[in-house]
Design an enzyme around this catalytic site. Structure first.
Site, PDB file in Angstrom:
ATOM      1  N   ARG A 275       6.733  63.904  68.961  1.00  0.00           N
ATOM      2  CA  ARG A 275       6.421  64.456  67.635  1.00  0.00           C
ATOM      3  C   ARG A 275       7.512  63.931  66.697  1.00  0.00           C
ATOM      4  O   ARG A 275       8.676  64.333  66.809  1.00  0.00           O
ATOM      5  CB  ARG A 275       6.414  65.988  67.690  1.00  0.00           C
ATOM      6  CG  ARG A 275       6.120  66.699  66.370  1.00  0.00           C
ATOM      7  CD  ARG A 275       6.173  68.206  66.590  1.00  0.00           C
ATOM      8  NE  ARG A 275       6.096  68.970  65.367  1.00  0.00           N
ATOM      9  CZ  ARG A 275       4.981  69.449  64.833  1.00  0.00           C
ATOM     10  NH1 ARG A 275       3.833  69.237  65.442  1.00  0.00           N
ATOM     11  NH2 ARG A 275       5.004  70.161  63.714  1.00  0.00           N
TER      12      ARG A 275
ATOM     13  N   CYS B  67      -4.503  74.786  60.591  1.00  0.00           N
ATOM     14  CA  CYS B  67      -3.768  74.387  61.793  1.00  0.00           C
ATOM     15  C   CYS B  67      -2.495  75.201  62.015  1.00  0.00           C
ATOM     16  O   CYS B  67      -1.928  75.140  63.111  1.00  0.00           O
ATOM     17  CB  CYS B  67      -3.451  72.899  61.750  1.00  0.00           C
ATOM     18  SG  CYS B  67      -2.311  72.414  60.447  1.00  0.00           S
TER      19      CYS B  67
END
Length: 301
Positions: A107, A259
């Site tokens: 990430r 999200c």
């Protein structure tokens, strides 16, 4: 090497396999304590490196728990823990990590970091998020929609807000899963030009949302935005808030997604987030199930 870097670089057949496998694994462990391992242990003996240059709640916990449920082990690394980009090249980091682990999830900020990691790693690499895309999130979103409303093919999906990295992955998914995608937001925050042709634009949010099957939004500001940018974005996006009035324009059985993390009563009201259309917490849970299926696909197990 089977990497999961973006939705548009993965075949339709493989994407469908991942979604179906994710749903099957979720069903198979329904009602069990979260720490109970799956009946089959496809990641037994496997070590997974989870690299975080950007802070995370859902990505970190969902990948970590998912690996453990499948019998594997995790090594969680932050940017400050590593020499990633600080004296050692990404390529050399990829080569070294490949000697220790079987799978890498990263990430990060720049897409170039992800791509260089994948180029030089001799193990699969998964895109846990970059500034440009967030494919794992959208796999969970497709799974969640189909869990509640059946096949997403041919459905109308409307994104209200900023044309950011999450929207980019929705645009890629629109082509691969064959649904219609509409973007409604201010022109200065339009999606990047490379996505042209994958969606339509409707500036008026009420017109955009009319007869929508799915309404999606995301936070208006990034955790790294300066205060001046935050104020500007609030002014630009205020008219694109997802509230009860906007959701009333969608189909009666439409669903709402975000999200997370959310700034309640900015991009969406609490009335909508906690209301009957919302599936945001199913969506958050499904990050784990979708990512378990992605990891299995990458490793061929």
């Amino acid at each position: 090497m089977t990497h999961f870097l973006d939705i548009h670089t993965t075949s339709q057949a493989d994407l469908r396999h991942i979604i179906d496998n994710a749903q099957a694994m979720k069903t198979a462990r329904a009602g069990r304590p979260k720490g109970t391992q799956d009946d089959d242990q496809p990641l037994a003996g496997h070590m997974v490196a989870l690299i975080f240059e950007k802070p995370s709640t859902r990505t970190r916990v969902s990948f970590d728990v998912g690996v453990r449920q499948m019998g594997g082990q995790t090594m969680v690394l932050s940017g400050s823990d590593m020499q990633l980009g600080h004296g050692e090249t990404i390529a050399d980091t990829a080569r070294v990590l490949s000697r220790y682990v079987d799978l890498i999830m990263i990430r990060t900020f720049e897409e170039a970091t992800l791509l260089e990691m994948a180029e030089y790693a001799s193990v699969p690499v998964i895109n846990g998020l970059t500034n440009r895309t967030h494919p794992c999130q959208i796999m969970a979103d497709v799974m969640t929609f189909e869990e509640h409303r059946g096949p997403i093919k041919g459905k109308k999906v409307v994104w209200s807000g900023d044309g950011n990295n999450v929207f980019a992955s929705f645009a890629h998914a629109a082509k691969q899963f064959e649904f219609d995608l509409t973007f409604t937001g201010p022109e200065p925050l339009d999606p990047e030009g490379a996505l042209d042709g994958l969606y339509t634009i409707e500036r008026d949010p009420h017109s955009a949302v009319k007869d929508a099957d799915l309404v999606v939004t995301d936070t208006w500001v990034s955790m790294h935005d300066p205060q001046s940018a935050r104020e500007r974005r609030h002014n630009q996006l205020r008219g694109y808030q997802v509230n009860a009035d906007l959701m009333a324009q969608a189909k009666p059985d439409s669903v709402f997604m975000h999200c997370l993390p959310a700034h309640r009563d900015d991009e969406a009201t609490s009335e909508v987030m906690d209301g009957p259309h919302s599936v945001i917490f199913d969506e958050a849970e499904n990050r784990m199930h979708a990512q378990k299926a992605i990891m299995r696909w990458c490793l061929g197990v």
